[in-house]
Design a protein around this motif. Structure first.
Motif, PDB file in Angstrom:
ATOM      1  N   GLN A  69     -14.563  12.791 -39.108  1.00  0.00           N
ATOM      2  CA  GLN A  69     -13.267  12.847 -38.443  1.00  0.00           C
ATOM      3  C   GLN A  69     -12.089  12.584 -39.375  1.00  0.00           C
ATOM      4  O   GLN A  69     -11.034  13.207 -39.237  1.00  0.00           O
ATOM      5  CB  GLN A  69     -13.230  11.843 -37.274  1.00  0.00           C
ATOM      6  CG  GLN A  69     -14.238  12.127 -36.181  1.00  0.00           C
ATOM      7  CD  GLN A  69     -14.174  11.125 -35.035  1.00  0.00           C
ATOM      8  OE1 GLN A  69     -13.171  10.454 -34.825  1.00  0.00           O
ATOM      9  NE2 GLN A  69     -15.265  11.025 -34.296  1.00  0.00           N
ATOM     10  N   VAL A  70     -12.247  11.666 -40.311  1.00  0.00           N
ATOM     11  CA  VAL A  70     -11.115  11.291 -41.170  1.00  0.00           C
ATOM     12  C   VAL A  70     -10.638  12.478 -41.997  1.00  0.00           C
ATOM     13  O   VAL A  70      -9.425  12.741 -42.094  1.00  0.00           O
ATOM     14  CB  VAL A  70     -11.490  10.097 -42.072  1.00  0.00           C
ATOM     15  CG1 VAL A  70     -10.438   9.904 -43.165  1.00  0.00           C
ATOM     16  CG2 VAL A  70     -11.604   8.823 -41.236  1.00  0.00           C
ATOM     17  N   GLN A  71     -11.570  13.206 -42.598  1.00  0.00           N
ATOM     18  CA  GLN A  71     -11.173  14.345 -43.421  1.00  0.00           C
ATOM     19  C   GLN A  71     -10.447  15.391 -42.583  1.00  0.00           C
ATOM     20  O   GLN A  71      -9.431  15.963 -43.017  1.00  0.00           O
ATOM     21  CB  GLN A  71     -12.398  14.962 -44.093  1.00  0.00           C
ATOM     22  CG  GLN A  71     -12.073  16.080 -45.070  1.00  0.00           C
ATOM     23  CD  GLN A  71     -11.274  15.596 -46.279  1.00  0.00           C
ATOM     24  OE1 GLN A  71     -11.426  14.465 -46.722  1.00  0.00           O
ATOM     25  NE2 GLN A  71     -10.404  16.464 -46.794  1.00  0.00           N
ATOM     26  N   ALA A  72     -10.952  15.667 -41.391  1.00  0.00           N
ATOM     27  CA  ALA A  72     -10.306  16.639 -40.511  1.00  0.00           C
ATOM     28  C   ALA A  72      -8.908  16.178 -40.134  1.00  0.00           C
ATOM     29  O   ALA A  72      -7.970  16.981 -40.054  1.00  0.00           O
ATOM     30  CB  ALA A  72     -11.153  16.842 -39.252  1.00  0.00           C
ATOM     31  N   ALA A  73      -8.759  14.880 -39.897  1.00  0.00           N
ATOM     32  CA  ALA A  73      -7.438  14.344 -39.569  1.00  0.00           C
ATOM     33  C   ALA A  73      -6.476  14.514 -40.735  1.00  0.00           C
ATOM     34  O   ALA A  73      -5.307  14.891 -40.553  1.00  0.00           O
ATOM     35  CB  ALA A  73      -7.554  12.874 -39.192  1.00  0.00           C
ATOM     36  N   MET A  74      -6.930  14.265 -41.942  1.00  0.00           N
ATOM     37  CA  MET A  74      -6.072  14.395 -43.121  1.00  0.00           C
ATOM     38  C   MET A  74      -5.592  15.830 -43.297  1.00  0.00           C
ATOM     39  O   MET A  74      -4.425  16.077 -43.644  1.00  0.00           O
ATOM     40  CB  MET A  74      -6.814  13.912 -44.357  1.00  0.00           C
ATOM     41  CG  MET A  74      -7.110  12.417 -44.364  1.00  0.00           C
ATOM     42  SD  MET A  74      -8.222  11.925 -45.712  1.00  0.00           S
ATOM     43  CE  MET A  74      -7.218  12.345 -47.140  1.00  0.00           C
ATOM     44  N   LEU A  75      -6.465  16.795 -43.037  1.00  0.00           N
ATOM     45  CA  LEU A  75      -6.094  18.196 -43.174  1.00  0.00           C
ATOM     46  C   LEU A  75      -5.031  18.609 -42.158  1.00  0.00           C
ATOM     47  O   LEU A  75      -4.287  19.570 -42.387  1.00  0.00           O
ATOM     48  CB  LEU A  75      -7.330  19.082 -43.024  1.00  0.00           C
ATOM     49  CG  LEU A  75      -8.372  18.975 -44.147  1.00  0.00           C
ATOM     50  CD1 LEU A  75      -9.613  19.781 -43.797  1.00  0.00           C
ATOM     51  CD2 LEU A  75      -7.782  19.430 -45.473  1.00  0.00           C
ATOM     52  N   ALA A  76      -4.950  17.890 -41.047  1.00  0.00           N
ATOM     53  CA  ALA A  76      -3.961  18.204 -40.012  1.00  0.00           C
ATOM     54  C   ALA A  76      -2.557  17.710 -40.367  1.00  0.00           C
ATOM     55  O   ALA A  76      -1.604  18.024 -39.656  1.00  0.00           O
ATOM     56  CB  ALA A  76      -4.396  17.599 -38.677  1.00  0.00           C
ATOM     57  N   GLU A  77      -2.444  16.941 -41.437  1.00  0.00           N
ATOM     58  CA  GLU A  77      -1.153  16.394 -41.878  1.00  0.00           C
ATOM     59  C   GLU A  77      -0.426  15.670 -40.734  1.00  0.00           C
ATOM     60  O   GLU A  77       0.699  15.994 -40.393  1.00  0.00           O
ATOM     61  CB  GLU A  77      -0.279  17.500 -42.456  1.00  0.00           C
ATOM     62  CG  GLU A  77      -0.892  18.183 -43.669  1.00  0.00           C
ATOM     63  CD  GLU A  77      -0.003  19.272 -44.247  1.00  0.00           C
ATOM     64  OE1 GLU A  77       0.928  19.726 -43.550  1.00  0.00           O
ATOM     65  OE2 GLU A  77      -0.233  19.653 -45.408  1.00  0.00           O
ATOM     66  N   PRO A  78      -1.068  14.670 -40.149  1.00  0.00           N
ATOM     67  CA  PRO A  78      -0.461  13.967 -39.018  1.00  0.00           C
ATOM     68  C   PRO A  78       0.648  13.024 -39.465  1.00  0.00           C
ATOM     69  O   PRO A  78       0.725  12.648 -40.642  1.00  0.00           O
ATOM     70  CB  PRO A  78      -1.638  13.171 -38.454  1.00  0.00           C
ATOM     71  CG  PRO A  78      -2.466  12.862 -39.669  1.00  0.00           C
ATOM     72  CD  PRO A  78      -2.359  14.088 -40.536  1.00  0.00           C
ATOM     73  N   ASP A  79       1.488  12.643 -38.530  1.00  0.00           N
ATOM     74  CA  ASP A  79       2.417  11.549 -38.799  1.00  0.00           C
ATOM     75  C   ASP A  79       2.055  10.302 -37.990  1.00  0.00           C
ATOM     76  O   ASP A  79       2.654   9.253 -38.161  1.00  0.00           O
ATOM     77  CB  ASP A  79       3.877  11.955 -38.547  1.00  0.00           C
ATOM     78  CG  ASP A  79       4.124  12.535 -37.164  1.00  0.00           C
ATOM     79  OD1 ASP A  79       3.368  12.219 -36.237  1.00  0.00           O
ATOM     80  OD2 ASP A  79       5.090  13.314 -37.020  1.00  0.00           O
ATOM     81  N   LEU A  80       1.025  10.431 -37.139  1.00  0.00           N
ATOM     82  CA  LEU A  80       0.502   9.287 -36.385  1.00  0.00           C
ATOM     83  C   LEU A  80      -1.008   9.452 -36.233  1.00  0.00           C
ATOM     84  O   LEU A  80      -1.483  10.517 -35.845  1.00  0.00           O
ATOM     85  CB  LEU A  80       1.155   9.204 -34.997  1.00  0.00           C
ATOM     86  CG  LEU A  80       0.601   8.134 -34.048  1.00  0.00           C
ATOM     87  CD1 LEU A  80       0.847   6.730 -34.599  1.00  0.00           C
ATOM     88  CD2 LEU A  80       1.227   8.273 -32.657  1.00  0.00           C
ATOM     89  N   VAL A  81      -1.749   8.391 -36.572  1.00  0.00           N
ATOM     90  CA  VAL A  81      -3.205   8.382 -36.413  1.00  0.00           C
ATOM     91  C   VAL A  81      -3.611   7.072 -35.745  1.00  0.00           C
ATOM     92  O   VAL A  81      -3.161   5.997 -36.154  1.00  0.00           O
ATOM     93  CB  VAL A  81      -3.935   8.498 -37.768  1.00  0.00           C
ATOM     94  CG1 VAL A  81      -5.447   8.368 -37.575  1.00  0.00           C
ATOM     95  CG2 VAL A  81      -3.599   9.802 -38.461  1.00  0.00           C
ATOM     96  N   THR A  82      -4.451   7.156 -34.718  1.00  0.00           N
ATOM     97  CA  THR A  82      -5.104   5.958 -34.187  1.00  0.00           C
ATOM     98  C   THR A  82      -6.592   6.092 -34.485  1.00  0.00           C
ATOM     99  O   THR A  82      -7.157   7.187 -34.391  1.00  0.00           O
ATOM    100  CB  THR A  82      -4.888   5.791 -32.672  1.00  0.00           C
ATOM    101  OG1 THR A  82      -5.366   6.952 -31.974  1.00  0.00           O
ATOM    102  CG2 THR A  82      -3.411   5.578 -32.362  1.00  0.00           C
ATOM    103  N   ILE A  83      -7.223   4.979 -34.838  1.00  0.00           N
ATOM    104  CA  ILE A  83      -8.650   5.007 -35.157  1.00  0.00           C
ATOM    105  C   ILE A  83      -9.328   3.759 -34.594  1.00  0.00           C
ATOM    106  O   ILE A  83      -8.851   2.638 -34.791  1.00  0.00           O
ATOM    107  CB  ILE A  83      -8.883   5.138 -36.681  1.00  0.00           C
ATOM    108  CG1 ILE A  83     -10.391   5.156 -37.007  1.00  0.00           C
ATOM    109  CG2 ILE A  83      -8.146   4.060 -37.459  1.00  0.00           C
ATOM    110  CD1 ILE A  83     -10.694   5.579 -38.436  1.00  0.00           C
ATOM    111  N   TYR A  84     -10.404   3.989 -33.889  1.00  0.00           N
ATOM    112  CA  TYR A  84     -11.216   2.916 -33.302  1.00  0.00           C
ATOM    113  C   TYR A  84     -12.648   3.187 -33.753  1.00  0.00           C
ATOM    114  O   TYR A  84     -13.249   4.183 -33.343  1.00  0.00           O
ATOM    115  CB  TYR A  84     -11.094   2.969 -31.784  1.00  0.00           C
ATOM    116  CG  TYR A  84     -11.826   1.874 -31.028  1.00  0.00           C
ATOM    117  CD1 TYR A  84     -11.195   0.664 -30.744  1.00  0.00           C
ATOM    118  CD2 TYR A  84     -13.120   2.060 -30.548  1.00  0.00           C
ATOM    119  CE1 TYR A  84     -11.848  -0.326 -30.011  1.00  0.00           C
ATOM    120  CE2 TYR A  84     -13.773   1.072 -29.824  1.00  0.00           C
ATOM    121  CZ  TYR A  84     -13.126  -0.114 -29.554  1.00  0.00           C
ATOM    122  OH  TYR A  84     -13.775  -1.092 -28.830  1.00  0.00           O
TER     123      TYR A  84
END
Length: 257
Positions: A69-84
């Motif tokens: 999940q982390v790599q996919a999130a990074m590719l999305a170029e987010p400005d907000l991430v929550t992680i549990y």
């Protein structure tokens, strides 16, 4: 001029907690809504350009989340991430806590390097849950290690352990493991309150009544043990993962609603 809500690209990572188990919604992917979807809907009301993806899947371990999940999130170029992450690991028979948290620190740092605001969660207080009471010490160690990581990295931390309202059984689903619909609503409000720079006037909360307190009955405890606790323990011993064959609700950033 600073935007009243500076977030336009939100990605949610995690397991069943973030997927939204316990908050059924027939029209939603995977049939559940959850606090992350509710938070995204609230943020979207303030900005038509807001986009959201939820990569969380029930049963996912720390390693699953960090590698899948982390790599996919990074590719999305987010400005907000929550992680549990890590709750399924805490429930395993054995866990190398130091090694797991070292990997988690690396994952959080990678997310931070995207420039996104990153919010992580402590474990809830497991002491009030009979089946998991023996894991309370393990969860407390997890939380202290995570607090140190958050301090070192400057990651925002949502301290679930200290949310006293979640001692109310009505904020938990019938399985007593996942939040109820009302619990997810409370959590969405709590997470919003932790967002830096979010203006509550621009994103008004959904009104709801506080759940009355209550206690489990002996009959209720027996029914829960038969219907959930025993089958859950058997699945764990057989290493049956609840998320097999389940896909994330959304893997790309999209409009909400």
């Amino acid at each position: 001029m600073k935007s009243v809500v500076p977030y336009r690209r939100y990605v949610a990572l995690g397991d069943s907690f973030t997927e939204g188990i316990g908050d059924p919604h027939p029209g939603s992917p995977n049939g559940v809504c959850g606090w992350a979807d509710r938070l995204a809907a609230r943020l979207a009301r303030a900005d038509p350009e807001f986009r959201y993806a939820n990569l969380a899947v029930r049963g996912r371990t720390m390693n699953d989340i960090l590698t899948g999940q982390v790599q996919a999130a990074m590719l999305a170029e987010p400005d907000l991430v929550t992680i549990y992450a890590g709750m399924n690991d805490l429930m395993a028979l054995r866990v190398d806590m130091d090694a797991m948290m070292a990997r988690y620190a690396d994952g959080l740092k990678s997310l931070q390097q995207t420039g996104a605001t990153v919010l992580a969660f402590t474990a809830p207080d497991l002491g009030a849950k009979p089946m998991f009471r023996g894991l309370r010490g393990r969860a407390a160690i997890y939380n202290e290690l995570l607090r140190r990581i958050a301090d070192d990295l400057g990651v925002a931390l949502i301290d679930f352990w200290r949310f006293d309202e979640f001692r109310d059984p009505r904020l938990w689903d019938h399985d007593r493991v996942h939040l109820s619909a009302l619990g997810h609503e409370f959590m969405a409000e709590r997470v919003f309150d932790c967002l830096p720079d979010a203006d509550p006037l621009a994103c008004p909360a959904t009104s709801f009544l506080a759940a009355p307190s209550g206690s489990a009955t002996v009959v209720g405890n027996v029914r829960w043990a038969v219907s959930f606790a025993a089958p859950w323990a058997i699945r764990r011993l057989r290493r049956i993962t609840p998320g097999i064959g389940i896909e994330p609700k959304s893997t790309t950033l999209a409009r909400v609603g």
